[in-house]
Design an enzyme around this catalytic site. Structure first.
Site, short mmCIF file in Angstrom:
data_model
loop_
_atom_site.label_atom_id
_atom_site.label_comp_id
_atom_site.label_asym_id
_atom_site.label_seq_id
_atom_site.Cartn_x
_atom_site.Cartn_y
_atom_site.Cartn_z
N CYS A 96 -7.81 25.57 15.31
CA CYS A 96 -8.54 24.41 14.34
C CYS A 96 -9.98 24.62 14.66
CB CYS A 96 -8.12 23.16 14.72
SG CYS A 96 -9.02 21.78 13.82
N GLU A 126 -3.42 22.22 23.91
CA GLU A 126 -4.98 22.38 23.64
C GLU A 126 -5.72 22.54 24.99
OE1 GLU A 126 -6.55 19.14 21.08
OE2 GLU A 126 -8.16 19.36 21.90
N SER A 220 1.91 14.30 20.95
CA SER A 220 1.34 13.36 21.87
C SER A 220 0.38 12.48 20.93
CB SER A 220 0.43 13.99 23.09
OG SER A 220 -0.63 14.77 22.33
FE1 F3S Z 1 -7.81 19.86 14.33
FE2 F3S Z 1 -8.20 17.38 14.38
FE3 F3S Z 1 -6.00 18.33 13.65
S1 F3S Z 1 -9.01 18.79 15.91
S2 F3S Z 1 -5.77 20.23 14.46
S3 F3S Z 1 -7.98 18.58 12.50
S4 F3S Z 1 -6.21 16.37 14.92
#
Ligand code: F3S
Length: 295
Positions: A96, A126, A220
Site C-alpha cells: 500500500c 506490517e 487485527s
Molecule cells: Fe493501506 Fe490504509 Fe488499507 S494503509 S492497506 S489503505 S488500511
C-alpha cells in the site's frame, strides 16, 4: 427493524489494489503466481485463489520455480526484496502506498541517527516490514505499559504508527513516551481509511441495539472495530460469514448496525444483510450512512 450499514465497510484502497493485482495476473498470464503470505485476511478469497493455482509462500526460500510473486498491502523488509531479486522472480509489488511512505520515512530518519519507535503489534506483518527499513532496530511498543519498560534516554527518537491502530492508542503511547525521551519527532501514520472506519463504527454503535462486525478472525483491524463497538453496544458480534450470525430477538432489537474490516469482500457483506432479513422474516430498511455526516 432497521439496518444501518457503514459506508466504509469492506475493502480499503490498499487491499482492493492487492487483490485486483492477483486477479489481473490470473487473467493475463500462464506463469506460476505466488503471494508472500495470504494476499488478504479472508479465507473465502484465499481459498478461491488457491483453487485457481495461486500458491502462498511464507519464505522466499520455499520457492523453487520461476514466476510472479505478489507482495501484499502490508509490505515487506528490504531483505525480502533482495531475496526475490536473487531468485529471479518477477516482483508484483502491491505494498500500500501509505505503508511504503512509512518505509521511506523510517529509512530516512534512521539514517539521520534517530531511533525509530513503532507503535503497534510486534507480530503483525506490517510492523515486521517497517522494522526492516531501520535494520530491525526499532523499539516496538503497543501500550503505555510497554513504554514503561524502556530506559530513559536523551537519544533522538522518531515515532511512527502501524496504519491500523486507534487514535486513542497513539495518544496514550505518545503521552507515555514524553516521560522517557526529550527529543521526540512524531509522525501520525495511521491510515485515514482506518480512522474513518473506526469513527463510523463508534457513531453507529451508539445508536443501535446490536452490532455485527464482519471480518476474518486473524484480522487485527476487524478486532479493533469490535473493541470500539463494544464500548457503546455490548451486543456486538464478530462474524466471518453469514453462517456465524446470531439469532436475533426481533421484539427487543429494533436497530442493527453493520460494518466490516478492510479485508471483507462486498459479496460477504451483501450475503449477511440478506440472511439477516431472512432469519427474522422482516422487511429490512437498508440505511446507508453517509461518512461525511461524521466528519
Ligand atoms: Fe493501506 Fe490504509 Fe488499507 S494503509 S492497506 S489503505 S488500511
Amino acid at each position: 427493524m432497521e439496518i444501518i450499514v457503514a459506508k466504509s465497510a469492506g475493502f480499503c484502497f490498499g487491499v482492493d489494489n492487492a487483490v485486483k493485482k492477483v486477479y489481473q495476473l490470473l487473467d493475463t498470464n500462464n506463469e506460476r503466481i505466488f503471494t508472500f503470505g495470504p494476499v488478504i485476511h479472508n479465507d473465502q478469497v484465499v481459498n478461491y485463489l488457491k483453487r485457481k493455482g495461486v500458491k502462498i509462500v511464507n519464505d522466499i526460500d520455499e520457492v523453487n520455480e520461476k514466476g510472479h510473486i505478489v507482495i501484499r498491502a502490508h509490505g515487506v523488509t528490504p531483505v525480502i526484496y533482495k531475496k526475490i531479486k536473487d531468485k529471479g522472480l518477477i516482483l508484483e509489488d502491491a505494498t500500500c502506498p501509505y505503508v511504503k511512505k512509512i518505509h521511506n520515512l523510517v529509512e530516512q530518519k534512521s539514517s539521520e541517527g534517530y531511533r525509530i519507535i513503532i507503535v503497534g503489534d510486534k507480530n503483525h506483518p506490517e510492523v515486521i516490514g517497517i522494522n526492516g527499513w531501520c535494520n530491525d532496530n526499532a523499539y516496538i511498543v503497543n501500550s503505555a505499559d510497554d513504554v514503561e519498560k524502556l530506559k530513559k534516554s536523551d537519544e533522538k527518537i522518531c515515532v511512527v504508527a502501524q496504519t491500523t491502530i486507534t487514535k486513542e492508542k497513539w495518544h496514550e503511547v505518545n503521552e507515555a513516551l514524553k516521560e522517557k525521551f526529550e527529543n521526540i519527532l512524531k509522525f501520525d501514520t495511521i491510515c485515514s481509511a482506518t480512522t474513518k472506519r473506526q469513527s463510523e463504527v463508534e457513531e453507529i454503535s451508539k445508536v443501535v441495539d446490536l452490532m455485527i462486525i464482519m471480518g476474518d478472525k486473524k484480522s487485527s483491524n476487524t478486532q479493533k472495530l469490535c473493541d470500539i463497538s463494544r464500548k457503546h453496544c455490548p451486543l456486538t458480534f464478530k462474524v466471518e460469514t453469514s453462517l456465524d450470525l446470531p439469532q436475533i430477538d426481533v421484539e427487543k432489537i429494533k436497530k442493527i448496525g453493520i460494518s466490516a474490516g478492510a479485508s471483507t469482500p462486498d459479496w460477504v457483506i451483501e450475503e449477511v444483510i440478506r440472511k439477516m432479513s431472512e432469519l427474522n422474516n422482516q422487511e429490512v430498511t437498508k440505511n446507508e450512512v453517509n461518512q461525511e455526516d461524521f466528519n
